[in-house]
Design a protein around this motif. Structure first.
Motif, mmCIF file in Angstrom:
data_model
loop_
_atom_site.group_PDB
_atom_site.id
_atom_site.type_symbol
_atom_site.label_atom_id
_atom_site.label_comp_id
_atom_site.label_asym_id
_atom_site.label_seq_id
_atom_site.Cartn_x
_atom_site.Cartn_y
_atom_site.Cartn_z
ATOM 1 N N THR A 40 0.830 -1.213 0.000
ATOM 2 C CA THR A 40 0.000 0.000 0.000
ATOM 3 C C THR A 40 0.858 1.254 0.000
ATOM 4 O O THR A 40 0.612 2.207 -0.756
ATOM 5 C CB THR A 40 -0.930 0.009 1.229
ATOM 6 O OG1 THR A 40 -1.738 -1.164 1.208
ATOM 7 C CG2 THR A 40 -1.815 1.239 1.229
ATOM 8 N N GLU A 41 1.903 1.264 0.839
ATOM 9 C CA GLU A 41 2.782 2.436 0.907
ATOM 10 C C GLU A 41 3.495 2.657 -0.416
ATOM 11 O O GLU A 41 3.589 3.793 -0.904
ATOM 12 C CB GLU A 41 3.807 2.243 2.024
ATOM 13 C CG GLU A 41 3.209 2.263 3.415
ATOM 14 C CD GLU A 41 4.194 1.820 4.481
ATOM 15 O OE1 GLU A 41 3.965 2.130 5.659
ATOM 16 O OE2 GLU A 41 5.198 1.145 4.130
ATOM 17 N N ALA A 42 3.996 1.568 -1.021
ATOM 18 C CA ALA A 42 4.728 1.694 -2.283
ATOM 19 C C ALA A 42 3.812 2.193 -3.396
ATOM 20 O O ALA A 42 4.180 3.090 -4.168
ATOM 21 C CB ALA A 42 5.356 0.354 -2.658
ATOM 22 N N GLN A 43 2.625 1.605 -3.497
ATOM 23 C CA GLN A 43 1.709 2.023 -4.559
ATOM 24 C C GLN A 43 1.240 3.455 -4.364
ATOM 25 O O GLN A 43 1.119 4.224 -5.327
ATOM 26 C CB GLN A 43 0.518 1.066 -4.628
ATOM 27 C CG GLN A 43 0.874 -0.318 -5.147
ATOM 28 C CD GLN A 43 -0.351 -1.199 -5.339
ATOM 29 O OE1 GLN A 43 -1.476 -0.730 -5.295
ATOM 30 N NE2 GLN A 43 -0.120 -2.486 -5.567
ATOM 31 N N SER A 44 0.969 3.849 -3.138
ATOM 32 C CA SER A 44 0.531 5.221 -2.869
ATOM 33 C C SER A 44 1.632 6.218 -3.199
ATOM 34 O O SER A 44 1.371 7.285 -3.785
ATOM 35 C CB SER A 44 0.109 5.367 -1.404
ATOM 36 O OG SER A 44 -0.989 4.539 -1.102
ATOM 37 N N LYS A 45 2.860 5.892 -2.839
ATOM 38 C CA LYS A 45 3.987 6.777 -3.147
ATOM 39 C C LYS A 45 4.156 6.911 -4.662
ATOM 40 O O LYS A 45 4.350 8.014 -5.200
ATOM 41 C CB LYS A 45 5.262 6.221 -2.504
ATOM 42 C CG LYS A 45 6.465 7.169 -2.580
ATOM 43 C CD LYS A 45 7.666 6.547 -1.901
ATOM 44 C CE LYS A 45 7.499 6.483 -0.410
ATOM 45 N NZ LYS A 45 7.587 7.821 0.228
#
Length: 530
Positions: A40-45
């Motif tokens: 989630t963090e990687a995709q959001s970034k």
């Protein structure tokens, strides 16, 4: 911009398919690298970075459109590892342009490490309005970006979060979806000379280079949804603090029960405790054996599986899932029985709720039969679904009720007067002629010698330490009002002596489940005042 216009037709149609986190394998050294960011963090970034690039450059928008139209995996996917080093404008590669919108090179490197199958999807929304890769007007600089792993469906434009889509909404504006590519996996058996990863298709049916087969027809099994791990650990935030403390308190104490601490406050020092009147048991979650699906779906109004077809193009996984389930919902009736020693009748409580079939079962795959186009007809795809490919999912019952609704099924677990065993009978309700069925329940009562004095009010018995010296068993008959057509799911026994937590790992917990027949459930104590 038209972002205020939303079509209420199901947010899943955004996505070409459901991500399967198990479709690729990463060796131990790679796994260590990707721990820095969650999916989630990687995709959001990446969504923030990408939204700046597509808003700021028509060349980037045209580049993504052209790459999507190639349909290298038979969908409008742009696979980042394949395109990141391609030149977009002048001497700048796609990655160079993205880096120009990053705070540092490390920001993009973290995303690349955490998401080895990073993909940009141009969603096909032609079922709802005129937008797909072929119809994308690249001169329109207003493009939203969202990511599949984000449960809040946050929309990004030009690096800013501009709002969240409600569940069930379809955007009526150009958008891109950041996701993991479920049609590829990392090929760990091949090492590239430059040290980069090598990839392969999960199935040849996804290989765009084989889009035009020599034969007129071909068949493939399409992976659809991942199977849920029913033994997965749950977050400690889902549990009452006293439940976690009881597990820690009695982890290595013989003949002590978790509920001794939760209900009576008894610690491992084994001092007498007083019943906490606020604590109740609730049905936390349940799952049903897929073999029972045919029996459950026998009534006309029950949801069923159905086959579907599509001309000209292949359906996305989200579209398949939307079509193969018919309308309708299962209605469940839950009956709880607990014996009282001073009453010859068992006390009962009832609870009912409805849910769609896709909340109970996932579909692991469908069969695709493809017919090529001829001079007289378009190509056509036939999707066949089989109930044997259903897999169970946890249904979290809390989510079906509005806040404040009663989800508990018994009063305080007062062992001085009530049985140490609670029975639960479950059925899938179908409208039909009414009938009464009887169930024999065997109540077990703790010896009164296990209790010391009572409080001044005389209604809060004091429990003498943990463990029972002996129990008395009494049988009784419980009557259940139901219908002729309703389908029984089994009888569950919850015992005071059952554990609540079985194991822990990094602040997460594996819970104890009760099972019988086609049903598996998890009970959790809760504070009824909160």
């Amino acid at each position: 911009m038209r972002k205020s216009i939303l079509l209420m037709l199901g947010v899943l149609s955004l996505f070409s398919c459901i991500q399967d986190e198990n479709v690729f394998l990463v060796n131990e050294s790679d796994e260590a690298k990707v721990q820095e960011l969650t999916a989630t963090e990687a995709q959001s970034k990446f969504a923030r970075i990408l939204s700046k690039a597509v808003s700021g450059s028509v060349e980037v928008r045209r580049f993504l459109k052209d790459e999507a139209l190639k349909q290298f995996d038979n969908d409008y996917d742009v696979f980042y590892p394949y395109v990141k080093d391609k030149v977009v404008q002048g001497s700048q590669t796609f990655r160079d342009i993205l880096l120009s919108y990053c705070d540092s090179d490390k920001e993009l490197e973290q995303v690349e490490q955490a998401q080895p199958l990073l993909t940009i999807l141009v969603p096909d929304l032609t079922l709802f309005w005129e937008f797909d890769a072929s119809k994308w007007d690249v001169y329109d600089e207003e493009v939203a970006v969202l990511c599949r792993e984000d449960k809040d469906n946050t929309l990004y434009e030009n690096g800013e979060a501009i709002g969240q889509m409600e569940t069930g909404d379809i955007p009526a504006f150009p958008c891109l979806v950041v996701k993991t590519n479920e049609r590829l996996r990392v090929n760990t058996s091949v090492t590239r000379a430059d040290g980069g990863a090598s990839y392969e298709f999960v199935d040849d049916a996804f290989d765009g280079s084989k889009r035009a087969p020599q034969t007129r027809h071909w068949d493939a099994d399409i992976p659809l949804e991942p199977q849920e791990d029913l033994e997965a650990y749950v977050s400690g935030s889902s549990l009452l603090p006293s439940v976690i403390q009881s597990y820690k308190e009695f982890k290595n104490v013989f003949n002590a029960f978790h509920r001794d601490y939760v209900y009576y406050g008894i610690t491992k020092e084994n001092k007498p405790g007083i019943l906490n009147q606020r604590i109740r048991e609730k049905l936390y979650r349940m799952c049903i054996n897929p073999t029972a699906f045919i029996r459950l779906s026998d009534d006309e109004v029950d949801p069923k599986l159905q086959n579907t077809t599509q001309e000209k193009r292949q359906l996305s996984n989200a579209e398949i899932l939307q079509r193969i389930w018919t309308d309708g919902a299962f209605e469940f009736r839950i009956y709880y029985y607990v014996g009282a020693e001073n009453d010859d009748k068992v006390m009962d409580r009832k609870m009912s709720f409805t849910c769609r079939a896709d909340k109970l079962f996932s579909v692991s795959q469908v069969h695709l039969h493809h017919k090529n186009s001829t001079a007289f007809r378009h190509q056509k795809n036939f999707y066949t679904v089989d109930a044997k490919n259903l897999k169970p999912k946890w249904l979290y019952v809390d989510k079906l009720f509005d806040k404040g609704q009663n989800r508990v099924f018994t009063g305080p677990w007062d062992l001085y007067s009530n049985s140490s065993v609670i029975y639960m009978f479950a059925s899938e309700f179908d409208p039909d002629g009414s009938k009464t069925i009887t169930k024999t329940v065997s109540s077990e009562y703790v010896n009164k010698a296990d209790f010391s004095i009572e409080s001044e009010k005389g209604d809060f018995p004091v429990k003498l330490g943990y463990g029972f010296s002996s129990t008395k068993r009494v049988t009784a008959v419980a009557e259940i009002e139901t219908t002729i057509g309703s389908d029984e799911l089994g009888t569950i026994e919850l015992r005071f002596t059952d554990p609540i937590i079985l194991d822990d790992k990094n602040g997460t917990y594996r819970l104890y489940n009760c099972s019988s027949g086609d049903l598996q459930v998890t009970f959790l104590p809760i504070d009824s005042y909160k």
